[in-house]
Write an enzyme that holds these catalytic residues in place. Structure first.
Site, PDB file in Angstrom:
ATOM      1  N   ASN A  84     -16.282 -29.686  39.311  1.00 20.45           N
ATOM      2  CA  ASN A  84     -16.241 -30.045  37.896  1.00 20.45           C
ATOM      3  C   ASN A  84     -15.940 -28.780  37.114  1.00 20.45           C
ATOM      4  O   ASN A  84     -16.570 -27.747  37.345  1.00 20.45           O
ATOM      5  CB  ASN A  84     -17.597 -30.600  37.438  1.00 20.45           C
ATOM      6  CG  ASN A  84     -17.952 -31.903  38.138  1.00 20.45           C
ATOM      7  OD1 ASN A  84     -17.123 -32.497  38.811  1.00 20.45           O
ATOM      8  ND2 ASN A  84     -19.185 -32.342  37.961  1.00 20.45           N
TER       9      ASN A  84
ATOM     10  N   TYR B 239     -14.945 -27.193  33.121  1.00 26.31           N
ATOM     11  CA  TYR B 239     -14.756 -27.360  31.675  1.00 26.31           C
ATOM     12  C   TYR B 239     -14.212 -26.103  31.004  1.00 26.31           C
ATOM     13  O   TYR B 239     -13.285 -26.181  30.212  1.00 26.31           O
ATOM     14  CB  TYR B 239     -16.067 -27.799  31.007  1.00 26.31           C
ATOM     15  CG  TYR B 239     -16.433 -29.204  31.420  1.00 26.31           C
ATOM     16  CD1 TYR B 239     -15.902 -30.306  30.748  1.00 26.31           C
ATOM     17  CD2 TYR B 239     -17.234 -29.452  32.534  1.00 26.31           C
ATOM     18  CE1 TYR B 239     -16.178 -31.604  31.152  1.00 26.31           C
ATOM     19  CE2 TYR B 239     -17.519 -30.749  32.949  1.00 26.31           C
ATOM     20  CZ  TYR B 239     -16.981 -31.813  32.247  1.00 26.31           C
ATOM     21  OH  TYR B 239     -17.236 -33.097  32.661  1.00 26.31           O
TER      22      TYR B 239
ATOM     23  N   HIS C 274     -27.119 -37.968  40.151  1.00 26.00           N
ATOM     24  CA  HIS C 274     -26.597 -37.325  38.952  1.00 26.00           C
ATOM     25  C   HIS C 274     -27.789 -37.142  38.004  1.00 26.00           C
ATOM     26  O   HIS C 274     -27.819 -37.682  36.900  1.00 26.00           O
ATOM     27  CB  HIS C 274     -25.468 -38.155  38.333  1.00 26.00           C
ATOM     28  CG  HIS C 274     -24.569 -37.400  37.394  1.00 26.00           C
ATOM     29  ND1 HIS C 274     -23.198 -37.359  37.520  1.00 26.00           N
ATOM     30  CD2 HIS C 274     -24.841 -36.653  36.299  1.00 26.00           C
ATOM     31  CE1 HIS C 274     -22.670 -36.641  36.536  1.00 26.00           C
ATOM     32  NE2 HIS C 274     -23.655 -36.202  35.768  1.00 26.00           N
TER      33      HIS C 274
ATOM     34  N   ARG D  39     -15.442 -42.959  39.553  1.00 27.65           N
ATOM     35  CA  ARG D  39     -16.607 -42.206  40.026  1.00 27.65           C
ATOM     36  C   ARG D  39     -17.813 -42.553  39.155  1.00 27.65           C
ATOM     37  O   ARG D  39     -17.779 -42.340  37.948  1.00 27.65           O
ATOM     38  CB  ARG D  39     -16.306 -40.707  39.945  1.00 27.65           C
ATOM     39  CG  ARG D  39     -17.483 -39.810  40.260  1.00 27.65           C
ATOM     40  CD  ARG D  39     -17.059 -38.338  40.242  1.00 27.65           C
ATOM     41  NE  ARG D  39     -18.165 -37.470  40.580  1.00 27.65           N
ATOM     42  CZ  ARG D  39     -18.872 -36.752  39.704  1.00 27.65           C
ATOM     43  NH1 ARG D  39     -18.583 -36.810  38.411  1.00 27.65           N
ATOM     44  NH2 ARG D  39     -19.862 -35.994  40.102  1.00 27.65           N
TER      45      ARG D  39
ATOM     46  N   GLU E 207     -14.679 -33.837  37.747  1.00 28.27           N
ATOM     47  CA  GLU E 207     -14.879 -33.928  36.294  1.00 28.27           C
ATOM     48  C   GLU E 207     -14.027 -32.877  35.610  1.00 28.27           C
ATOM     49  O   GLU E 207     -13.969 -31.728  36.053  1.00 28.27           O
ATOM     50  CB  GLU E 207     -16.340 -33.649  35.869  1.00 28.27           C
ATOM     51  CG  GLU E 207     -17.296 -34.764  36.148  1.00 28.27           C
ATOM     52  CD  GLU E 207     -18.717 -34.441  35.676  1.00 28.27           C
ATOM     53  OE1 GLU E 207     -18.889 -33.640  34.722  1.00 28.27           O
ATOM     54  OE2 GLU E 207     -19.647 -34.983  36.271  1.00 28.27           O
TER      55      GLU E 207
ATOM     56  N   GLU F 221     -23.473 -31.519  40.689  1.00 31.65           N
ATOM     57  CA  GLU F 221     -23.866 -30.272  40.015  1.00 31.65           C
ATOM     58  C   GLU F 221     -25.318 -29.889  40.261  1.00 31.65           C
ATOM     59  O   GLU F 221     -26.131 -29.854  39.329  1.00 31.65           O
ATOM     60  CB  GLU F 221     -23.602 -30.380  38.505  1.00 31.65           C
ATOM     61  CG  GLU F 221     -22.156 -30.657  38.149  1.00 31.65           C
ATOM     62  CD  GLU F 221     -21.869 -30.513  36.654  1.00 31.65           C
ATOM     63  OE1 GLU F 221     -22.809 -30.278  35.883  1.00 31.65           O
ATOM     64  OE2 GLU F 221     -20.692 -30.621  36.269  1.00 31.65           O
TER      65      GLU F 221
HETATM   66  C1  FCB Z   1     -21.235 -32.089  33.368  1.00 30.95           C
HETATM   67  C2  FCB Z   1     -22.049 -33.303  33.777  1.00 30.95           C
HETATM   68  C3  FCB Z   1     -21.648 -34.572  33.086  1.00 30.95           C
HETATM   69  C4  FCB Z   1     -21.268 -34.351  31.645  1.00 30.95           C
HETATM   70  C5  FCB Z   1     -20.299 -33.202  31.506  1.00 30.95           C
HETATM   71  C6  FCB Z   1     -19.868 -32.940  30.097  1.00 30.95           C
HETATM   72  O1  FCB Z   1     -21.973 -30.945  33.564  1.00 30.95           O
HETATM   73  O2  FCB Z   1     -21.958 -33.504  35.183  1.00 30.95           O
HETATM   74  O3  FCB Z   1     -22.695 -35.481  33.259  1.00 30.95           O
HETATM   75  O4  FCB Z   1     -22.394 -34.202  30.881  1.00 30.95           O
HETATM   76  O5  FCB Z   1     -20.860 -32.045  32.033  1.00 30.95           O
END
Ligand code: FCB
Length: 467
Positions: free
Chosen positions: A305, A307, A131, A87, A371, A176
């Site tokens: 995405n 985290y 992006h 990607r 992500e 995002e």
């Molecule tokens: C996301 C972004 C990516 C990267 C990660 C850690 O929000 O899409 O570009 O910075 O975080």
């Protein structure tokens, strides 16, 4: 809204379906460099990173991981890890300098060569159109708060689709849009660095509109077999307690983080509570007749995405913030758990919550985890290795969460590790290393970390081995 789910290791290890897509992700401004080459013009991130105090250490994407010049070696590296998918994003100012008018052939040639190299190596290209690198000239004309930017985006999408529609099968319009709208125009920690909450809501709508217009262009331009998608960084929002006030704070953030995109895109409407919550800032008159019909054009999949989770309580938070009209209602509470180098809590339960929510709310939409990953303070040791056991643990836990969600009925088709390479981590500059491959920025030497070797085993075996 969901509650924390227990998270266990399947006794036999987590085996994924044979067709599961195993990828890694990057973004143009974070890796390419060559900022002034072959006709590329500045994006908002070039301008922002040159503005004193905006990016740590004054870092810019001028050179980054020099991927523009090392693309073939980088694709060979992906092949050596066995990735099935890659990607990447297209730099708008590289293929359409100034954001208007004809394409730069050299810019398009770079992405055509990248796609060809990937296909030659048996890796599926997964292309993201946006992006975050808006051509600066379009920001000078008002940026995403201006409706015209959505039309400019559709025109740019047509140029890219015309040039790559024959070789790219998976297309993502936006990465995002929450960050682009709310970090860029309300909080100001991302380019273009504006702190105008009402403008951020306009930006969110025009990103949605640009997405819908681009979906239309893609459907008209690329083969019908192609997959058209959108990537959202949905928040796994949890109220601190079950008190009505905390639950209402979570509802508010769910509207501003999730439903401001999910509802128009999948249901053709903006949430009533969002309109009410933000009524002091805007009457939403910028939403014109027909917009929601355009925005809700059907998609083939949704990228998410993830985290870490977001825990909220009733309270307040200081301005500027990325949450329009929420400053007197919501307090952000640090989630417990171990921390990454970003100080983000490690909590794979949030990914499970999101995937099972999508199973329930969008049962007919396949999902890609576009992500997921973690930054740690990695370094090459004297033997030439990079030992990153915390990242392996992070990846293992999150892949197991994906697997558990699939066992619970979530239709997840692939996983993309963020990121292939260490890179320019936006306002944090080069100080935060998310790569499974270490980059020594002075020599541009690439060193696969232990996590890359671990991930290659996962890909090769199609599953997460038992610890
Ligand atoms: C996301 C972004 C990516 C990267 C990660 C850690 O929000 O899409 O570009 O910075 O975080």
């Amino acid at each position: 809204m969901t509650t924390t789910a227990p998270h266990t290791t399947p006794a036999a290890g987590a085996i994924f379906p044979p067709a599961f897509r195993w990828g890694a992700a990057t973004a143009a401004y974070q890796i390419e460099g060559a900022a002034n080459e072959d006709g590329r013009t500045p994006s908002i991130w070039d301008t922002f990173s040159r503005t004193p105090g905006k990016v740590r250490n004054g870092d810019t994407g001028d050179i980054a991981a020099d991927h523009y010049h090392r693309m073939r070696d980088d694709v060979a590296l992906m092949a050596s890890l066995g990735l099935t998918d890659y990607r990447f994003s297209v730099s708008w100012p590289r293929v359409q300098p100034t954001g208007r008018g004809p394409a730069s052939q050299k810019g398009l040639d770079f992405y055509r060569a990248l796609a060809d190299e990937l296909l030659f190596r048996g890796i599926r290209p997964v292309l993201t159109l946006y992006h975050w690198d808006l051509p600066q000239e379009l920001e000078d004309a008002g940026g995403w708060p201006e409706r015209d930017t959505a039309y400019r985006f559709a025109e740019y999408a047509e140029l890219v689709a015309g040039a790559l529609g024959d070789r790219v099968q998976t297309w993502t319009t936006l990465n995002e849009p929450w960050c682009a709208a709310f970090l860029g125009y309300a909080d100001g920690v991302h380019a273009p660095g504006r702190t105008e909450p009402a403008a951020a809501l306009r930006a969110a709508h025009h990103l949605n509109l640009g997405h819908g217009l681009a979906v239309g262009v893609l459907r008209d331009t690329i083969p019908t077999s192609a997959e058209v998608s959108l990537t959202l960084n949905l928040a796994a929002v949890r109220p601190l307690t079950n008190s009505p006030a905390d639950v209402d704070a979570a509802r508010r953030i769910d509207a501003l983080a999730n439903r401001v995109f999910l509802d128009p895109v999948f249901h053709g409407r903006y949430p009533e509570d969002l309109l009410a919550d933000t009524a002091d800032l805007t009457d939403w008159a910028f939403v014109q007749d027909e917009d929601l019909r355009v925005i809700s054009r059907p998609l083939d999949s949704l990228g998410i995405n993830y985290y870490s989770p977001t825990v909220v309580a009733a309270g307040s938070h200081p301005l500027p913030s990325p949450w329009p009209a929420a400053q007197d209602h919501v307090r952000f509470v640090p989630a417990p758990g171990p921390r990454t180098a970003m100080d983000w809590p490690v909590d794979a339960g949030g990914l499970y919550e999101l995937l099972t929510r999508l199973r329930d709310e969008l049962p007919d939409t396949p999902v890609l985890v576009t992500e997921n990953g973690a930054a740690y303070d990695d370094y090459v040791d004297p033997s030439g290795a990079v030992h990153d056991p915390e990242r392996i643990t992070y990846l293992r836990e999150h892949l197991e969460a994906v697997h558990r969600a699939m066992e619970a009925g979530a239709d997840v088709r692939g996983y993309f590790l963020w990121s292939l390479l260490d890179n320019f981590e936006w306002a944090y500059g080069y100080g935060k290393r998310f790569g499974m491959v270490h980059v020594d920025y002075a020599s541009q030497r690439r060193t696969p970390k232990d996590s890359a070797l671990w991930y290659a085993q996962v890909v090769a075996s199609g599953g997460v081995p038992r610890e």
